[in-house]
Scaffold this active site. Structure first.
Site, PDB file in Angstrom:
ATOM      1  N   ASP A   1      -2.544 -18.345   3.202  1.00  0.00           N
ATOM      2  CA  ASP A   1      -3.583 -19.137   2.552  1.00  0.00           C
ATOM      3  C   ASP A   1      -4.191 -20.146   3.518  1.00  0.00           C
ATOM      4  O   ASP A   1      -5.410 -20.365   3.538  1.00  0.00           O
ATOM      5  CB  ASP A   1      -3.047 -19.825   1.290  1.00  0.00           C
ATOM      6  CG  ASP A   1      -1.680 -20.453   1.467  1.00  0.00           C
ATOM      7  OD1 ASP A   1      -1.058 -20.272   2.530  1.00  0.00           O
ATOM      8  OD2 ASP A   1      -1.230 -21.136   0.526  1.00  0.00           O
TER       9      ASP A   1
ATOM     10  N   ASP B   1     -11.560  -8.625   6.907  1.00  0.00           N
ATOM     11  CA  ASP B   1     -12.869  -8.595   6.251  1.00  0.00           C
ATOM     12  C   ASP B   1     -13.492  -9.981   6.221  1.00  0.00           C
ATOM     13  O   ASP B   1     -14.713 -10.144   6.370  1.00  0.00           O
ATOM     14  CB  ASP B   1     -12.737  -8.060   4.822  1.00  0.00           C
ATOM     15  CG  ASP B   1     -12.659  -6.544   4.763  1.00  0.00           C
ATOM     16  OD1 ASP B   1     -12.592  -5.929   5.846  1.00  0.00           O
ATOM     17  OD2 ASP B   1     -12.657  -5.980   3.663  1.00  0.00           O
TER      18      ASP B   1
ATOM     19  N   LYS C   1       3.769 -15.264   4.381  1.00  0.00           N
ATOM     20  CA  LYS C   1       3.915 -16.144   3.222  1.00  0.00           C
ATOM     21  C   LYS C   1       5.406 -16.361   2.998  1.00  0.00           C
ATOM     22  O   LYS C   1       5.958 -16.136   1.912  1.00  0.00           O
ATOM     23  CB  LYS C   1       3.247 -15.506   1.991  1.00  0.00           C
ATOM     24  CG  LYS C   1       3.057 -16.467   0.817  1.00  0.00           C
ATOM     25  CD  LYS C   1       2.148 -17.638   1.134  1.00  0.00           C
ATOM     26  CE  LYS C   1       1.947 -18.482  -0.137  1.00  0.00           C
ATOM     27  NZ  LYS C   1       1.291 -19.767   0.164  1.00  0.00           N
TER      28      LYS C   1
ATOM     29  N   ASP D   1      -5.707  -6.774   5.756  1.00  0.00           N
ATOM     30  CA  ASP D   1      -6.880  -6.187   5.130  1.00  0.00           C
ATOM     31  C   ASP D   1      -7.862  -7.279   4.711  1.00  0.00           C
ATOM     32  O   ASP D   1      -9.067  -7.209   4.960  1.00  0.00           O
ATOM     33  CB  ASP D   1      -6.440  -5.368   3.919  1.00  0.00           C
ATOM     34  CG  ASP D   1      -7.532  -4.453   3.389  1.00  0.00           C
ATOM     35  OD1 ASP D   1      -8.659  -4.486   3.912  1.00  0.00           O
ATOM     36  OD2 ASP D   1      -7.261  -3.705   2.438  1.00  0.00           O
TER      37      ASP D   1
ATOM     38  N   TYR E   1       0.817  -1.210   0.000  1.00  0.00           N
ATOM     39  CA  TYR E   1       0.000   0.000   0.000  1.00  0.00           C
ATOM     40  C   TYR E   1       0.853   1.264   0.000  1.00  0.00           C
ATOM     41  O   TYR E   1       0.422   2.306  -0.493  1.00  0.00           O
ATOM     42  CB  TYR E   1      -0.933   0.016   1.214  1.00  0.00           C
ATOM     43  CG  TYR E   1      -2.013  -1.047   1.186  1.00  0.00           C
ATOM     44  CD1 TYR E   1      -2.138  -1.920   0.119  1.00  0.00           C
ATOM     45  CD2 TYR E   1      -2.900  -1.182   2.236  1.00  0.00           C
ATOM     46  CE1 TYR E   1      -3.117  -2.890   0.094  1.00  0.00           C
ATOM     47  CE2 TYR E   1      -3.884  -2.152   2.217  1.00  0.00           C
ATOM     48  CZ  TYR E   1      -3.986  -3.007   1.149  1.00  0.00           C
ATOM     49  OH  TYR E   1      -4.959  -3.972   1.122  1.00  0.00           O
TER      50      TYR E   1
END
Length: 351
Positions: free
Chosen positions: A217, A245, A185, A241, A135
Site C-alpha cells: 500500500d 499497471d 504485505k 500486476d 493466480y
C-alpha cells in the site's frame, strides 16, 4: 534464430504487425512463425492455447505475444477463456520472472498523470513473479454453513519460488543502480512474511546491492509521490500486476510499457522468454488504427536483447522509438493524431 508470433485478439494483431515490420527491417534473417492464441484460437480450434501453438512456442528462441481477450468468450468456462492462454504459456514454458521497465521518454513528461518534474525522474524496473500467488493457487466456490455462496482463492509461495525470483531481481539491480526494493504485505500475510525472510537470505549473496522493504500500500503511494526513488522493485504476482499497471500511467500511457517473461531455459542465443505489451486487447478500438504499437515494438527490442543476444539491434530499435516520440509522433493515447501504421512507419524511418 526463430521467433513465434502469437498476435491474439482485439488490437493484438495490429500492434504485433508493426513490431514484426521492425524486426524484418533489421535484416537479421530471423524466422517468424505465426500461430493463433486466445479467443481467436478458441473460435478456430476450440481452445485458447491449442497444442500446435504451444509446440511452435516451445520450438522458438522467443515468443512475441500481442494480447488476448474477447467479449464473445466471457461466458465460457474459465479454462476456455482467452486469458487462460497467457497463464497457460507462462506455466507450460516455466516463465516465472516478468520484467517491466518504466521510463519516461524525452518529450513525454507532460503526458504523465504526475507533474512533469516528478515524472521525468522515473526510471525503474518491476520484477514480478509469475507462477505463484492467488493466480495459480487453489480456487473455487463453496457454500457456507448458513447457505451463502463463498468464493475463495489461496495465496501461497514456496521458498524455492521466492528464492529464484529474488535472484533475478538482485542480478537486475547489479546491472542498474544497485538498489532493490522488495514489496510485500508482511504485516498481515504469512505468505509475505516468508517472501521477506527469503529475500533477506538471498541478499547475503549480493553485498553490492542495497536492499529495502516496503508494504504494497505504501509502494502504491510512493509510486505516485516520488517514483524516482525506485530502481528495481521485486514483488509477487498479484501486487506486481497492479503496481506495473500503475507505473504505466506514471510514464504517460499503458501503450508505452513493454514486458519480458523469462525462465531458466537457455537457447543458443540467450534466455528463452515471452515478450508482450502490458496493455490488454482493447476490443472497443480494434480495427480502427487507434492502437499505439510502441509497447509491442519495445517488447520486440527486449526479445532481441534477452533471447537473441542482439544488443546492438535492440539499441537501434529503442533509439528509433525514442526519436519518433521526441519528434512528436504520438498516438491517440498520448493526445496525438498518428494511427497505428503511421507510428510504425515513423519508427521504421528512424531505424
Amino acid at each position: 534464430m526463430k521467433i513465434a508470433v502469437l498476435p491474439g485478439d482485439g488490437i493484438g494483431p495490429e500492434v504485433t504487425q508493426e513490431a514484426v515490420r521492425v524486426i524484418e527491417a533489421l535484416g537479421l534473417g530471423i524466422e517468424l512463425k505465426h500461430a493463433p492464441v486466445g479467443g481467436a484460437a478458441y473460435k478456430a480450434y476450440g481452445h485458447p492455447l491449442p497444442p500446435e501453438t504451444l509446440e511452435i512456442a516451445r520450438a522458438s528462441d522467443g515468443v512475441l505475444f500481442g494480447a488476448v481477450g474477447d467479449p464473445d468468450c466471457d461466458s465460457l468456462d474459465r479454462h476456455l477463456r482467452p486469458e487462460q492462454a497467457i497463464l497457460g504459456l507462462r506455466k507450460e514454458l516455466v516463465l516465472f520472472a516478468n520484467l517491466r521497465p518504466a521510463k519516461v521518454f524525452k518529450g513525454l513528461e507532460d503526458h504523465s498523470a504526475l507533474r512533469p518534474e516528478v515524472a521525468s525522474a522515473i526510471d525503474l524496473l518491476i520484477v514480478r513473479e509469475l507462477n505463484g500467488d492467488v493466480y495459480f493457487g487453489e480456487k473455487g466456490f463453496r457454500t457456507t454453513p448458513n447457505g451463502e455462496r463463498e468464493g475463495y482463492d489461496i495465496m501461497s509461495y514456496s521458498e524455492s519460488e521466492v528464492r529464484r525470483i529474488a535472484h533475478v531481481a538482485f542480478r537486475a539491480a547489479q546491472g542498474r543502480a544497485g538498489r532493490l526494493c522488495s514489496v510485500d504485505k508482511a504485516n498481515v500475510l504469512e505468505t509475505s512474511q516468508l517472501w521477506r525472510d527469503v529475500v533477506i537470505e538471498v541478499a547475503k549473496e549480493y553485498p553490492d546491492v542495497a536492499l529495502s522493504h516496503m508494504y504494497v500500500d505504501n509502494a502504491a503511494m510512493q509510486l505516485v509521490r516520488n517514483p524516482g526513488q525506485f530502481d528495481v522493485v521485486v514483488t509477487g504476482n498479484l501486487f506486481g500486476d497492479i503496481l506495473s499497471d500503475q507505473a504505466s500511467m506514471c510514464v504517460g500511457s499503458i501503450g508505452m510499457l513493454a514486458s519480458a517473461s523469462l525462465g531458466e531455459r537457455q537457447t543458443d542465443y540467450g534466455t528463452f522468454g515471452l515478450y508482450e505489451p502490458i496493455h490488454g486487447s482493447a476490443p472497443d478500438i480494434a480495427g480502427q488504427g487507434l492502437a499505439n504499437p510502441m509497447a509491442t515494438i519495445l517488447s520486440a527490442a527486449m526479445l532481441l536483447r534477452h533471447s537473441l543476444g542482439q544488443d546492438a539491434a535492440a539499441d537501434r530499435v529503442e533509439a528509433a522509438v525514442a526519436k519518433a516520440l521526441e519528434d512528436g509522433v504520438l498516438g491517440r493515447d498520448l493526445g496525438g493524431n498518428a494511427n497505428t501504421t503511421e507510428i510504425g512507419d515513423a519508427v521504421l524511418e528512424r531505424l
